[in-house]
Design an enzyme around this catalytic site. Sequence first.
Site, mmCIF file in Angstrom:
data_model
loop_
_atom_site.group_PDB
_atom_site.id
_atom_site.type_symbol
_atom_site.label_atom_id
_atom_site.label_comp_id
_atom_site.label_asym_id
_atom_site.label_seq_id
_atom_site.Cartn_x
_atom_site.Cartn_y
_atom_site.Cartn_z
ATOM 1 C CG ASN A 9 -47.130 -1.330 -15.707
ATOM 2 O OD1 ASN A 9 -46.768 -2.502 -15.600
ATOM 3 N ND2 ASN A 9 -47.300 -0.754 -16.873
ATOM 4 N N GLY A 35 -40.849 -5.184 -18.974
ATOM 5 C CA GLY A 35 -40.237 -4.203 -18.083
ATOM 6 C C GLY A 35 -39.556 -3.120 -18.907
ATOM 7 N N GLY A 36 -38.593 -2.450 -18.299
ATOM 8 C CA GLY A 36 -37.918 -1.337 -18.966
ATOM 9 C C GLY A 36 -36.817 -1.807 -19.928
ATOM 10 C CD GLU A 92 -30.449 1.255 -17.353
ATOM 11 O OE1 GLU A 92 -29.917 0.921 -16.288
ATOM 12 O OE2 GLU A 92 -30.884 2.400 -17.594
ATOM 13 C CB THR A 93 -34.614 -4.530 -16.746
ATOM 14 O OG1 THR A 93 -34.800 -3.326 -16.028
ATOM 15 C CG2 THR A 93 -34.409 -5.666 -15.783
ATOM 16 C CD GLU A 151 -44.716 -7.941 -25.130
ATOM 17 O OE1 GLU A 151 -44.812 -6.780 -25.572
ATOM 18 O OE2 GLU A 151 -45.256 -8.918 -25.665
ATOM 19 C CB CYS A 166 -46.033 -0.442 -21.767
ATOM 20 S SG CYS A 166 -47.368 -1.623 -21.936
ATOM 21 C CD GLU A 217 -41.430 3.977 -20.847
ATOM 22 O OE1 GLU A 217 -42.618 3.816 -21.138
ATOM 23 O OE2 GLU A 217 -40.733 3.060 -20.366
ATOM 24 C CD GLU A 272 -46.356 -11.495 -23.381
ATOM 25 O OE1 GLU A 272 -46.666 -10.392 -22.942
ATOM 26 O OE2 GLU A 272 -45.878 -12.416 -22.696
HETATM 27 P P1 NAD Z 1 -38.077 -2.915 -14.508
HETATM 28 O O1 NAD Z 1 -37.404 -3.196 -15.799
HETATM 29 O O2 NAD Z 1 -37.345 -2.150 -13.481
HETATM 30 O O3 NAD Z 1 -38.518 -4.271 -13.788
HETATM 31 C C1 NAD Z 1 -39.302 -5.236 -14.445
HETATM 32 C C2 NAD Z 1 -39.082 -6.579 -13.770
HETATM 33 O O4 NAD Z 1 -37.734 -6.985 -14.003
HETATM 34 C C3 NAD Z 1 -39.303 -6.586 -12.264
HETATM 35 O O5 NAD Z 1 -39.946 -7.784 -11.866
HETATM 36 C C4 NAD Z 1 -37.882 -6.564 -11.733
HETATM 37 O O6 NAD Z 1 -37.743 -7.133 -10.442
HETATM 38 C C5 NAD Z 1 -37.164 -7.406 -12.769
HETATM 39 N N1 NAD Z 1 -35.711 -7.211 -12.795
HETATM 40 C C6 NAD Z 1 -35.013 -6.103 -12.467
HETATM 41 N N2 NAD Z 1 -33.686 -6.338 -12.567
HETATM 42 C C7 NAD Z 1 -33.545 -7.613 -12.981
HETATM 43 C C8 NAD Z 1 -32.421 -8.445 -13.250
HETATM 44 N N3 NAD Z 1 -31.167 -8.010 -13.099
HETATM 45 N N4 NAD Z 1 -32.638 -9.716 -13.662
HETATM 46 C C9 NAD Z 1 -33.902 -10.179 -13.815
HETATM 47 N N5 NAD Z 1 -34.998 -9.449 -13.532
HETATM 48 C C10 NAD Z 1 -34.834 -8.174 -13.130
HETATM 49 O O7 NAD Z 1 -39.470 -2.198 -14.886
HETATM 50 P P2 NAD Z 1 -40.575 -1.629 -13.896
HETATM 51 O O8 NAD Z 1 -40.063 -0.367 -13.278
HETATM 52 O O9 NAD Z 1 -41.084 -2.706 -13.004
HETATM 53 O O10 NAD Z 1 -41.746 -1.284 -14.944
HETATM 54 C C11 NAD Z 1 -41.762 -0.134 -15.727
HETATM 55 C C12 NAD Z 1 -41.248 -0.394 -17.129
HETATM 56 O O11 NAD Z 1 -41.920 -1.508 -17.715
HETATM 57 C C13 NAD Z 1 -41.540 0.757 -18.058
HETATM 58 O O12 NAD Z 1 -40.419 1.016 -18.858
HETATM 59 C C14 NAD Z 1 -42.696 0.266 -18.908
HETATM 60 O O13 NAD Z 1 -42.848 0.905 -20.143
HETATM 61 C C15 NAD Z 1 -42.376 -1.176 -19.020
HETATM 62 N N6 NAD Z 1 -43.583 -1.944 -19.368
HETATM 63 C C16 NAD Z 1 -43.686 -2.522 -20.603
HETATM 64 C C17 NAD Z 1 -44.840 -3.204 -20.961
HETATM 65 C C18 NAD Z 1 -45.015 -3.854 -22.308
HETATM 66 O O14 NAD Z 1 -45.864 -4.718 -22.436
HETATM 67 N N7 NAD Z 1 -44.269 -3.507 -23.305
HETATM 68 C C19 NAD Z 1 -45.877 -3.324 -20.048
HETATM 69 C C20 NAD Z 1 -45.740 -2.723 -18.804
HETATM 70 C C21 NAD Z 1 -44.571 -2.039 -18.476
#
Ligand code: NAD
Length: 474
Positions: A147, A223-224, A226-227, A245, A279, A378, A455
């Site tokens: 994002n 990321g999200g 669950e991940t 994060e 986020c 969210e 961070e």
């Molecule tokens: P995602 O969790 O699907 O992916 C994030 C990253 O993790 C990607 O690079 C992905 O390839 C990697 N990933 C996926 N599976 C993995 C695994 N098994 N092992 C290691 N890495 C893996 O999230 P997304 O769809 O890319 O982004 C959206 C989410 O990110 C939303 O929930 C959003 O709120 C969150 N987000 C949080 C912040 C923050 O600073 N808190 C900032 C931006 C986005």
Amino acid sequence: MQMMIADQFTESISGERTRIINPADGKPAGEVPKGGKEDVDRAVMAAGDAFRRWSVLPTSRRGMIFWQSAALIRREADRLALILTTEQGKPLREAKDEVLGAAAVFEYYAGSASLVSAGYTDRLPRYGYGIIQRRPLGVCGAIIPWNMPVLIAAWKIGAALITGNTLVLKPSINAPMAVLAVGEVMIRSGLPPGVLNIITGNGRDAGDPLIAHPDVRKISFTGGIETGEHVARVTARTIKRLTLELGGNDPMIICSDMDPAMMADAALRLRLYNAGQICTSPKRIIVEEGIYDTFTTHLERLLRDVTVGDGTDPGSMMGPLNNAEVRRSVEDAVQTLRDEGATIIRGGKNEEFPKNGFFYNPVLCTGVPEDSRIHAEEIFGPVLPIIRADDLDDAIGIANDTQYGLGASIWTRDISAAERASEALEAGIIWVNQHMKLPPEVPFGGIKKSGFGRENGLAFIDAYTEEKTILINR
Ligand code: NAD
């Protein structure tokens, strides 16, 4: 585009490539190597070699590379912004904001270089004296979403490298190209071989080997949820440091002493920025009873005029969503709101979008019930759910009724109301009369299921160094 390992731009060992899709038309925007375990191993080894030289450089020398990188990023901002828009979808104006934001982050870390290596000594009459050093951790890993890829990459690169660590960074396969372009700019600015390595690939093939790698000392993941849970489980096996994060479900509380027209304009601009895929986007707009009706009337009017279109078109206020999956999840969330009895009002001038783009017109939801599912999950898209609150206490209760705790804002002219809300709101960052502002000078991170660790600010020193004590007997 190629992966960056050492100072070489290389193909993946398998030779396979992944096509990157332009979200505005579904056509290829470029190609990157499909990285896997062997590529991660190669990058970690290059980062380990580079660590021996990079970690002993004076921090001012490291700072110099960040000054130069920031200057080049500023000079080439238009080029970098265009790469970002064609893979991520956001309007060029926002892409340029993000690129310049990354330059500001590098300047912050360049300026902080002198703070990094300060240890201290202590005279201990019974034991001699102690020297307490701050040492970098070693090879670090970073995983980022699609994002805000350039800005989030800059946070992680800045913090890890200025403290003397080396880094293997894995961007999302949905937006890896602008991050690679920033890496290339850093090499032109004098970054030595192996200090920053960028592996392009999906989570399973490239992310998993990185988080499981025994020679990686820390993972910083954005990321999200669950991940994030998966990353926490895997990194625990090799006792890595971890920063998570995760998502946010930020409340924006608007008190009845505010001007409803001005607030409608602010809510709309904030929520539609990056098509709501941030986020810290204000995902739940909680409005005090006194101005609820006039606020929603203004918002409805403003929403009609929003222009949605290709991010490269200067007339587009909002671009497409990034991918089909995120659009499906936004559609599902709006259907849930409808089922719960909320009123759905669709805005946006354009009805005819290119067939293969991931466009989605913004949505206003009024009459959102207090127990709606939006508090639990969210919505990562341009949806404005407006929730009515009896008074400030009611608003704070609704705001805190979620598993997330990333950011929260309170909008009022009453300083005691602002103070009360700032104390009571459960989030890592509280904004008063603003939202979504993240200058690199302040620490950023969540509480509750939004994650842990910080961070930016001065938090990066603890996050990327560890203390070593040498006790000397005279
Ligand atoms: P995602 O969790 O699907 O992916 C994030 C990253 O993790 C990607 O690079 C992905 O390839 C990697 N990933 C996926 N599976 C993995 C695994 N098994 N092992 C290691 N890495 C893996 O999230 P997304 O769809 O890319 O982004 C959206 C989410 O990110 C939303 O929930 C959003 O709120 C969150 N987000 C949080 C912040 C923050 O600073 N808190 C900032 C931006 C986005």
